[in-house]
Design a protein around this motif. Structure first.
Motif: not given
Length: 129
Positions: A13-18, A69-70, A86-87, A93-94
């Motif tokens: 999967f792609p990782v969000p830039a943040a 990621l978490a 953070d993750c 939030r998503a």
């Protein structure tokens, strides 16, 4: 692609830039093992992965990527507390319900996670207050 730790199926999967600083090797793509829930770096991945191989209720999109990621950090909650926080916050939030997803993963007999899901869920609930 198979997991290098357990041989299970992985989901790229792609990782969000943040969140790239929390990805293995700070990469733009990562894999999540559908069996042991470990993460590993990936060269590339689909732009819209499905995490249903882990569990049917696993969130999709950026929420799923953040939660994946978490999960990759939950084996060492004490050392990776900021990354996990953070993750998980990003996932919430998503649109993901992190604790509900962990409840469902804890009851999944096909998983062989690298950590005790029930115990980490309780610890994570305290962390996210």
């Amino acid at each position: 692609m198979a997991c290098s730790a357990c041989g299970g199926r992985t989901i790229a999967f792609p990782v969000p830039a943040a969140l790239r600083e929390y990805a293995p090797e700070s990469g733009a793509h990562t894999t999540l093992c559908a069996s042991c829930l470990r993460t590993a770096p990936a060269d590339e991945g689909p732009s819209d992965p499905t995490f249903e191989a882990v569990h049917e209720s696993f969130p999709s999109g950026d929420a799923g990527a953040a939660l994946a990621l978490a999960l990759g950090h939950l084996d060492s909650l004490a050392l990776r507390r900021d990354a996990i926080d953070d993750c998980c916050s990003y996932a919430e939030r998503a649109g993901a319900d992190v604790l509900l997803t962990l409840d469902r993963l804890a009851g999944e007999s096909d998983l062989e996670p690298q950590f005790d899901v029930e115990r980490r869920r309780h610890q994570l609930a305290e962390l996210l207050r």
